[in-house]
Design an enzyme around this catalytic site. Structure first.
Site, PDB file in Angstrom:
ATOM      1  N   ASP A  91       9.150   3.285   1.833  1.00  0.00           N
ATOM      2  CA  ASP A  91       7.925   3.978   2.225  1.00  0.00           C
ATOM      3  C   ASP A  91       7.720   3.755   3.723  1.00  0.00           C
ATOM      4  O   ASP A  91       7.243   2.707   4.151  1.00  0.00           O
ATOM      5  CB  ASP A  91       6.755   3.422   1.402  1.00  0.00           C
ATOM      6  CG  ASP A  91       5.406   4.012   1.813  1.00  0.00           C
ATOM      7  OD1 ASP A  91       5.319   4.617   2.898  1.00  0.00           O
ATOM      8  OD2 ASP A  91       4.434   3.837   1.051  1.00  0.00           O
TER       9      ASP A  91
ATOM     10  N   PHE B   9       0.855  -1.193   0.000  1.00  0.00           N
ATOM     11  CA  PHE B   9       0.000   0.000   0.000  1.00  0.00           C
ATOM     12  C   PHE B   9       0.884   1.234   0.000  1.00  0.00           C
ATOM     13  O   PHE B   9       1.688   1.427   0.918  1.00  0.00           O
ATOM     14  CB  PHE B   9      -0.933   0.046   1.221  1.00  0.00           C
ATOM     15  CG  PHE B   9      -1.882   1.212   1.165  1.00  0.00           C
ATOM     16  CD1 PHE B   9      -3.141   1.074   0.592  1.00  0.00           C
ATOM     17  CD2 PHE B   9      -1.508   2.466   1.629  1.00  0.00           C
ATOM     18  CE1 PHE B   9      -4.011   2.159   0.500  1.00  0.00           C
ATOM     19  CE2 PHE B   9      -2.362   3.555   1.537  1.00  0.00           C
ATOM     20  CZ  PHE B   9      -3.619   3.396   0.978  1.00  0.00           C
TER      21      PHE B   9
ATOM     22  N   LYS C  25       1.893  10.445   8.299  1.00  0.00           N
ATOM     23  CA  LYS C  25       1.188   9.934   9.480  1.00  0.00           C
ATOM     24  C   LYS C  25       1.709  10.511  10.803  1.00  0.00           C
ATOM     25  O   LYS C  25       1.445  11.662  11.107  1.00  0.00           O
ATOM     26  CB  LYS C  25       1.226   8.404   9.473  1.00  0.00           C
ATOM     27  CG  LYS C  25       0.288   7.799   8.397  1.00  0.00           C
ATOM     28  CD  LYS C  25       0.036   6.333   8.674  1.00  0.00           C
ATOM     29  CE  LYS C  25      -0.758   5.670   7.577  1.00  0.00           C
ATOM     30  NZ  LYS C  25      -2.187   5.813   7.760  1.00  0.00           N
TER      31      LYS C  25
ATOM     32  N   THR D  75       2.271  24.457  -5.518  1.00  0.00           N
ATOM     33  CA  THR D  75       2.043  25.744  -4.842  1.00  0.00           C
ATOM     34  C   THR D  75       2.528  25.719  -3.395  1.00  0.00           C
ATOM     35  O   THR D  75       3.372  26.512  -3.002  1.00  0.00           O
ATOM     36  CB  THR D  75       0.548  26.125  -4.879  1.00  0.00           C
ATOM     37  OG1 THR D  75       0.155  26.293  -6.232  1.00  0.00           O
ATOM     38  CG2 THR D  75       0.296  27.421  -4.126  1.00  0.00           C
TER      39      THR D  75
END
Lengths: 507, 507
Positions: free
Chosen positions: A335, A229, A366, A391
């Site tokens: 990750d 994931f 997280k 931005t």
């Protein structure tokens, strides 16, 4: 009458900021639980005024929560709602709802609350003048960074940078952090293929990029693993392989997935089989790197596959991946969105591996309450300005909060606490597993802090019954119960959790 | 010694929060500019203590800024850096740096600051107890929404919802807001193709989704327009067609781009030609909808193409698009990330069009300081929970800030201010264009508030010289100077801007 802000506002501005007083607020809870100030085992609690035990007053959702859910449903999709939460009444490891229920929270906003609800140190940071400025004067960081941005990074995000990765590109959340890392990988790879950062784009690259065609939009890929994931935006979702419900009906890139080791438990009984399984997965990974029709620019992997069912692999497997990526001149992205910031008993889970060279990029979010990717190699800065840009490029307000989180982790030694508490909890669960072998299967996470999970034949029922015995607990994959307590989870909380689980197993 | 939070922290917690006092801080600037309290034209300033005029003390970057840039460069890519900013010293429409320079800011953090730096009303919201709780107790909104989330939405984000679009899915920034809207479109389209929300996924769909193959990962597309900008993550970037530097080396979906009308100016002299051009673009759009090999599930369009060069089209063109999407049973997504929240003299730019039925989704970010997509049709809620989901799903802290922004916009009537000031500014620019026809070409944005731009043969030089005459100004596309002042930009600011521009043109 002349109208101006000055005539309207000075009195309000001068008004002292009302204080939130979570400790006073939550003292009420203390008396509802056990009366001892310290936990029974003599441990000093991080939150002395925390509830001593869960309080369950109604079924969840109770009547007040039901009313609130009904109202919210009219404007916001609530079908995934787990618990309508009163955060003002939540404190430390305890989450409260609208009906007076207060649960021990070992799910922690999908593993994203690091140091407890209404943590007083974070409250100080949140009510500081610099936070107020960051909230109301949000910069476009790439163009107009605030003058103290280097200081905020160096004393916060970068003070805990993985070894060898002293630079950061900040982002909003885990999903875009991963995608930005992928973009950096693609730009790096094409630059290598082109022959260096000094080589200009060809006219054909420029024109084809604008029509989404190769070579400007190259037929390259990111290799990920089965059950992985990495997020749910279009690029990250193309590397996510956790559940069909995450992916169905969404167009995806034709990118390769390698098998992730399916280890057998207990590990010590299946050492040879597991080693062979990991070898098989490494070989298949290498084959895909060499043969996949859209060649990978990078491999991305979670130290522990989290949403996909809490799947672990050995340090040896990850060292093997690092070697493969070096051998084939592609990048290694780790990750750490769910595993990072202390949960595994190290600040970064990949510290468990003993790599001979650091990953090329490590993504985080997280528990950091902000997001981004760390990197060390200057070649990962694209060769021109504005290639990696957006931005806001993150949020200084959240970076300031992460700095306060890091300070709290260091002050209370919370990574070590998590390692020690994790061992204690794991041992307790191992005892329970012996007593209830049908309830706790494939217990995993030994030596990985509180990042612990097991499989259950009636997982969804266990999660649901958790609430009735006072614990808020989550699942992962198809059948795993996953524990994701905060870093302030202590042995006395583990005791409550173990007792509560036994109540469920007995029922 | 017993160690606990309580023994360490109470004195700090009890400490009153130090106040930021922007008005006092900035009074210093007032004396540096003109001495009159009100602007020369008698207009009541929203920020009476704002600087009266820009202050330029050094070249930009000056020596202090250069030092700070050098330090930041070590850990953060600064090649796109425009100005090292001191936000504590910025106020209202004026942005300050580290060298005492204070510029009139008509770029406003790439069009994302709505009501002025250090706006006192926002400061009140940012220092409120509910903001503090939102910062330190960030929820996973889909699972554990805060109990007052409906109230925050209804009094904030939804109080300004476009007509007919009473629901919202919240997000982090413009790019993921667009991607979430695209995902909703794909799920909606496949559900229609399948025959309704009650039809279950087939085994083939489920297995193919997990390998990123059709039909589970369908060969559908989002149609966007040439020169469009919708973000830079993988899905949004596939619809972005603004500049090669945004797209080069990044894999992209094979999605169609339709031509966007290339209008000729002044509009009244080219009415027939422009109408024909728009008709041509609509016909080509329809052809692509019907014939593109990956059929579109939606059309996405900006009311004014912003990053792509400030390209306008008439209400008739957009009404035509709405009709085409209805005719071919696909969705119409309006990307108001840059145009939304008042800048065009309407709260939403698409209000200028007089649509007979609302867009299916409207995305927002930037001046909202939060992000998401509005929708009205219940069919756009996917048929199962967790199909549209992520951990944070937005940020209540930023939603609370948007509520304060909305209140400030209403209190000061800032949408009307922007319409009126925009007309005044446009007329001033039209005068300048007559005087300096080589400097201001294709002036556009009449009747569109302050969302004004023109083309310049020496655009980059104009932007650079802007700083030397005290204005911070941005570009878009290859040759456009784009004005993106805040909603608190008033006629006396327009006068300063016009004078400053003339200084540049004369040089």
């Amino acid at each position: 009458m002349a109208f101006s802000l000055r005539t309207v506002l000075p009195r309000s501005i001068a008004r002292p900021i009302p204080r939130i007083a979570p400790i006073a607020l939550h003292r009420r809870y203390s008396s509802a639980g056990a009366s001892a100030v310290a936990a029974d085992n003599g441990e000093q609690p991080f939150f002395p005024d925390e509830p001593r035990a869960p309080i369950v007053k109604t079924q969840i959702p109770g009547p007040e929560s039901q009313k609130a859910i009904e109202r919210l449903s009219k404007v916001f999709d609530t079908r995934s709602l787990n618990m309508m939460t009163n955060y003002q009444r939540s404190y430390g490891n305890y989450i409260a709802d609208l009906d007076g229920n207060v649960l021990l929270d070992v799910y922690a906003q999908i593993a994203s609350i690091p140091v407890g609800y209404n943590n007083p140190s974070l409250l100080l940071a949140a009510t500081s003048p610099e936070m107020a400025s960051a909230i109301i004067n949000r910069p476009a960081l790439g163009n107009f960074p605030q003058h103290d941005w280097a200081d905020i990074l160096e004393t916060g995000i970068l003070s805990v940078a993985p070894k060898g990765l002293g630079q950061v590109f900040t982002a909003q959340a885990g999903s875009d952090a991963n995608e930005l890392a992928y973009k950096a990988a693609f730009m790096w790879k094409r630059q290598h293929q082109r022959g260096g950062s000094h080589i200009e784009f060809t006219d054909h690259e420029i024109s084809s990029a604008m029509t989404n065609q190769s070579p400007g939009a190259p037929q390259l890929s990111i290799l990920s693993f089965k059950s992985a994931f990495h997020g749910r935006l279009f690029g990250s979702l193309s590397t996510t392989r956790s559940k069909p419900i995450h992916k169905l009906d969404i167009p995806a890139f034709d990118w390769p997935q390698a098998p992730f080791p399916a280890l057998k438990y207990p590990l010590d009984q299946f050492a040879a089989e597991n080693a062979a399984e990991e070898q098989r997965c490494l070989e298949e990974t290498e084959r895909l790197i060499k043969e996949w029709h859209n060649p990978p620019a990078a491999v991305v992997v979670e130290p522990i596959q989290s949403e996909g069912g809490d799947n672990h692999a050995s340090p040896n497997f990850f060292r093997g991946l690092r070697e493969l990526t070096k051998k084939h001149d592609i990048l290694f992205i780790v990750d750490e969105v769910q595993t990072g910031v202390g949960a595994t008993g190290k600040f970064w889970a990949h510290e468990h591996w003993g790599l001979s060279s650091p990953p090329d990029m490590v993504t985080f979010s997280k528990k950091a309450q902000t997001a981004g990717y760390y990197y060390g190699n200057n070649e990962l800065r694209p060769n021109k300005a504005y290639r990696q840009f957006n931005t806001w490029m993150g949020d200084p307000a959240r970076a300031i909060l992460f700095r306060a989180i890091v300070q709290e982790i260091k002050r209370l030694n919370l990574v070590e606490n998590t390692a020690v508490t994790g061992d204690y909890l794991y041992n307790g669960l191992a005892q329970l597993a012996k007593k209830y072998p049908n309830e706790i299967q494939n217990l995993r996470g030994q030596g990985q802090g509180t990042f612990i999970a097991w499989d259950s034949g009636r997982r969804d029922e266990v999660l649901k019954r958790g609430k009735s015995v006072g614990i808020n607990i989550g699942g992962s994959g198809e059948k795993a119960v996953r524990l994701r307590p905060m870093l302030v989870f202590q042995k006395h909380h583990a005791d409550i959790l173990l007792e509560s689980l036994e109540k469920i197993f007995k029922s």
